[in-house]
Design a protein around this motif. Structure first.
Motif, PDB file in Angstrom:
ATOM      1  N   TYR A  25       0.922  -1.317  -0.004  1.00 18.57           N
ATOM      2  CA  TYR A  25      -0.021   0.035  -0.001  1.00 18.57           C
ATOM      3  C   TYR A  25       0.794   1.215   0.062  1.00 18.57           C
ATOM      4  O   TYR A  25       1.708   1.527   0.853  1.00 18.57           O
ATOM      5  CB  TYR A  25      -0.995  -0.070   1.154  1.00 18.57           C
ATOM      6  CG  TYR A  25      -2.012  -1.152   1.275  1.00 18.57           C
ATOM      7  CD1 TYR A  25      -3.063  -1.051   0.527  1.00 18.57           C
ATOM      8  CD2 TYR A  25      -1.706  -2.236   1.946  1.00 18.57           C
ATOM      9  CE1 TYR A  25      -4.002  -1.936   0.812  1.00 18.57           C
ATOM     10  CE2 TYR A  25      -2.782  -3.437   2.021  1.00 18.57           C
ATOM     11  CZ  TYR A  25      -3.848  -2.983   1.159  1.00 18.57           C
ATOM     12  OH  TYR A  25      -4.951  -4.141   1.261  1.00 18.57           O
ATOM     13  N   VAL A  27      -0.107   5.107   0.297  1.00 13.19           N
ATOM     14  CA  VAL A  27      -1.085   6.190   0.483  1.00 13.19           C
ATOM     15  C   VAL A  27      -0.788   7.575   0.601  1.00 13.19           C
ATOM     16  O   VAL A  27       0.145   8.169   0.604  1.00 13.19           O
ATOM     17  CB  VAL A  27      -1.781   5.872   1.878  1.00 13.19           C
ATOM     18  CG1 VAL A  27      -0.976   6.199   2.863  1.00 13.19           C
ATOM     19  CG2 VAL A  27      -3.320   6.304   1.974  1.00 13.19           C
ATOM     20  N   CYS A  44      -3.678   0.321  11.763  1.00 18.15           N
ATOM     21  CA  CYS A  44      -3.861   0.824  10.485  1.00 18.15           C
ATOM     22  C   CYS A  44      -4.466   2.199  10.237  1.00 18.15           C
ATOM     23  O   CYS A  44      -4.647   2.851  11.140  1.00 18.15           O
ATOM     24  CB  CYS A  44      -5.529  -0.324  10.338  1.00 18.15           C
ATOM     25  SG  CYS A  44      -6.776   0.290  11.338  1.00 18.15           S
ATOM     26  N   VAL A  46      -6.932   4.779   9.164  1.00 25.36           N
ATOM     27  CA  VAL A  46      -8.234   5.030   8.582  1.00 25.36           C
ATOM     28  C   VAL A  46      -8.557   6.032   7.650  1.00 25.36           C
ATOM     29  O   VAL A  46      -8.057   7.271   8.125  1.00 25.36           O
ATOM     30  CB  VAL A  46      -9.244   5.058   9.800  1.00 25.36           C
ATOM     31  CG1 VAL A  46     -10.575   5.213   9.465  1.00 25.36           C
ATOM     32  CG2 VAL A  46      -9.101   4.007  10.746  1.00 25.36           C
ATOM     33  N   LEU A  47      -8.872   5.940   6.412  1.00 24.82           N
ATOM     34  CA  LEU A  47      -8.889   7.114   5.242  1.00 24.82           C
ATOM     35  C   LEU A  47     -10.190   7.896   5.695  1.00 24.82           C
ATOM     36  O   LEU A  47     -11.253   7.443   6.267  1.00 24.82           O
ATOM     37  CB  LEU A  47      -8.904   6.476   3.907  1.00 24.82           C
ATOM     38  CG  LEU A  47      -7.561   5.576   3.612  1.00 24.82           C
ATOM     39  CD1 LEU A  47      -7.528   5.232   2.123  1.00 24.82           C
ATOM     40  CD2 LEU A  47      -6.347   6.239   3.772  1.00 24.82           C
ATOM     41  N   LYS A  48     -10.167   9.051   5.185  1.00 25.48           N
ATOM     42  CA  LYS A  48     -11.373   9.750   5.293  1.00 25.48           C
ATOM     43  C   LYS A  48     -12.726   9.495   4.533  1.00 25.48           C
ATOM     44  O   LYS A  48     -13.601   9.640   5.092  1.00 25.48           O
ATOM     45  CB  LYS A  48     -11.140  11.250   4.515  1.00 25.48           C
ATOM     46  CG  LYS A  48     -10.177  12.060   5.588  1.00 25.48           C
ATOM     47  CD  LYS A  48      -9.671  13.251   4.703  1.00 25.48           C
ATOM     48  CE  LYS A  48      -8.594  14.043   5.489  1.00 25.48           C
ATOM     49  NZ  LYS A  48      -8.061  15.284   4.786  1.00 25.48           N
ATOM     50  N   ASP A  49     -12.442   8.531   3.715  1.00 28.00           N
ATOM     51  CA  ASP A  49     -13.846   7.668   3.328  1.00 28.00           C
ATOM     52  C   ASP A  49     -14.146   6.462   3.955  1.00 28.00           C
ATOM     53  O   ASP A  49     -15.032   5.724   3.855  1.00 28.00           O
ATOM     54  CB  ASP A  49     -13.362   7.460   1.704  1.00 28.00           C
ATOM     55  CG  ASP A  49     -12.482   6.341   1.547  1.00 28.00           C
ATOM     56  OD1 ASP A  49     -11.984   5.834   2.376  1.00 28.00           O
ATOM     57  OD2 ASP A  49     -12.633   6.051   0.157  1.00 28.00           O
ATOM     58  N   GLY A  50     -13.367   6.441   4.938  1.00 32.84           N
ATOM     59  CA  GLY A  50     -13.694   5.064   5.915  1.00 32.84           C
ATOM     60  C   GLY A  50     -12.961   3.887   5.409  1.00 32.84           C
ATOM     61  O   GLY A  50     -13.095   2.786   6.610  1.00 32.84           O
ATOM     62  N   LYS A  51     -12.152   3.772   4.464  1.00 32.49           N
ATOM     63  CA  LYS A  51     -11.584   2.507   4.140  1.00 32.49           C
ATOM     64  C   LYS A  51     -10.415   2.342   5.431  1.00 32.49           C
ATOM     65  O   LYS A  51      -9.680   3.276   5.853  1.00 32.49           O
ATOM     66  CB  LYS A  51     -11.012   2.627   2.801  1.00 32.49           C
ATOM     67  CG  LYS A  51     -12.019   2.455   1.756  1.00 32.49           C
ATOM     68  CD  LYS A  51     -11.334   2.474   0.487  1.00 32.49           C
ATOM     69  CE  LYS A  51     -12.777   2.636  -0.616  1.00 32.49           C
ATOM     70  NZ  LYS A  51     -12.213   2.693  -2.021  1.00 32.49           N
ATOM     71  N   ARG A  52     -10.056   0.998   5.548  1.00 34.56           N
ATOM     72  CA  ARG A  52      -8.898   0.882   6.252  1.00 34.56           C
ATOM     73  C   ARG A  52      -7.725   0.238   5.741  1.00 34.56           C
ATOM     74  O   ARG A  52      -7.882  -0.685   4.916  1.00 34.56           O
ATOM     75  CB  ARG A  52      -9.305  -0.333   7.626  1.00 34.56           C
ATOM     76  CG  ARG A  52     -10.462   0.585   8.290  1.00 34.56           C
ATOM     77  CD  ARG A  52     -10.902  -0.462   9.453  1.00 34.56           C
ATOM     78  NE  ARG A  52     -11.867   0.088  10.329  1.00 34.56           N
ATOM     79  CZ  ARG A  52     -11.317   0.837  11.508  1.00 34.56           C
ATOM     80  NH1 ARG A  52     -10.113   0.951  11.830  1.00 34.56           N
ATOM     81  NH2 ARG A  52     -12.122   1.319  12.214  1.00 34.56           N
ATOM     82  N   ILE A  53      -6.529   0.649   5.915  1.00 34.81           N
ATOM     83  CA  ILE A  53      -5.256   0.266   5.205  1.00 34.81           C
ATOM     84  C   ILE A  53      -4.109  -0.275   6.076  1.00 34.81           C
ATOM     85  O   ILE A  53      -4.034   0.640   7.342  1.00 34.81           O
ATOM     86  CB  ILE A  53      -4.679   1.366   4.392  1.00 34.81           C
ATOM     87  CG1 ILE A  53      -5.540   1.950   3.300  1.00 34.81           C
ATOM     88  CG2 ILE A  53      -3.315   0.945   3.729  1.00 34.81           C
ATOM     89  CD1 ILE A  53      -6.003   1.240   2.277  1.00 34.81           C
TER      90      ILE A  53
END
Length: 68
Positions: A25, A27, A44, A46-53
């Motif tokens: 990943y 980002v 992890c 947490v992106l602003k759109d809610g996805k977790r990386i």
């Protein structure tokens, strides 16, 4: 892009905007809302759109350095 390695892809991006946080990943740092630690030894993003990386140990260290 499919034939390029992650290292090659990473090398072509602006290091002030993009960070490799895991072996799989890269980002945009502006897309990160927060960093969470779901377990004692893992993190992890947490992106602003809610996805977790997932974030590796070295990725976590890079993020901490960037946030200074």
């Amino acid at each position: 892009l499919k034939t390029a390695s992650m290292a090659e892809l990473e090398g072509g991006l602006d290091p002030a905007l993009f960070l490799r946080v895991h072996r799989s990943y890269i980002v945009n740092v502006n897309a990160i809302a927060r960093i969470e630690a779901p377990t004692k030894d893992s993190w992890c993003a947490v992106l602003k759109d809610g996805k977790r990386i997932p974030v590796s140990r070295s990725g976590h260290a890079k993020l901490k350095e960037l946030m200074r």
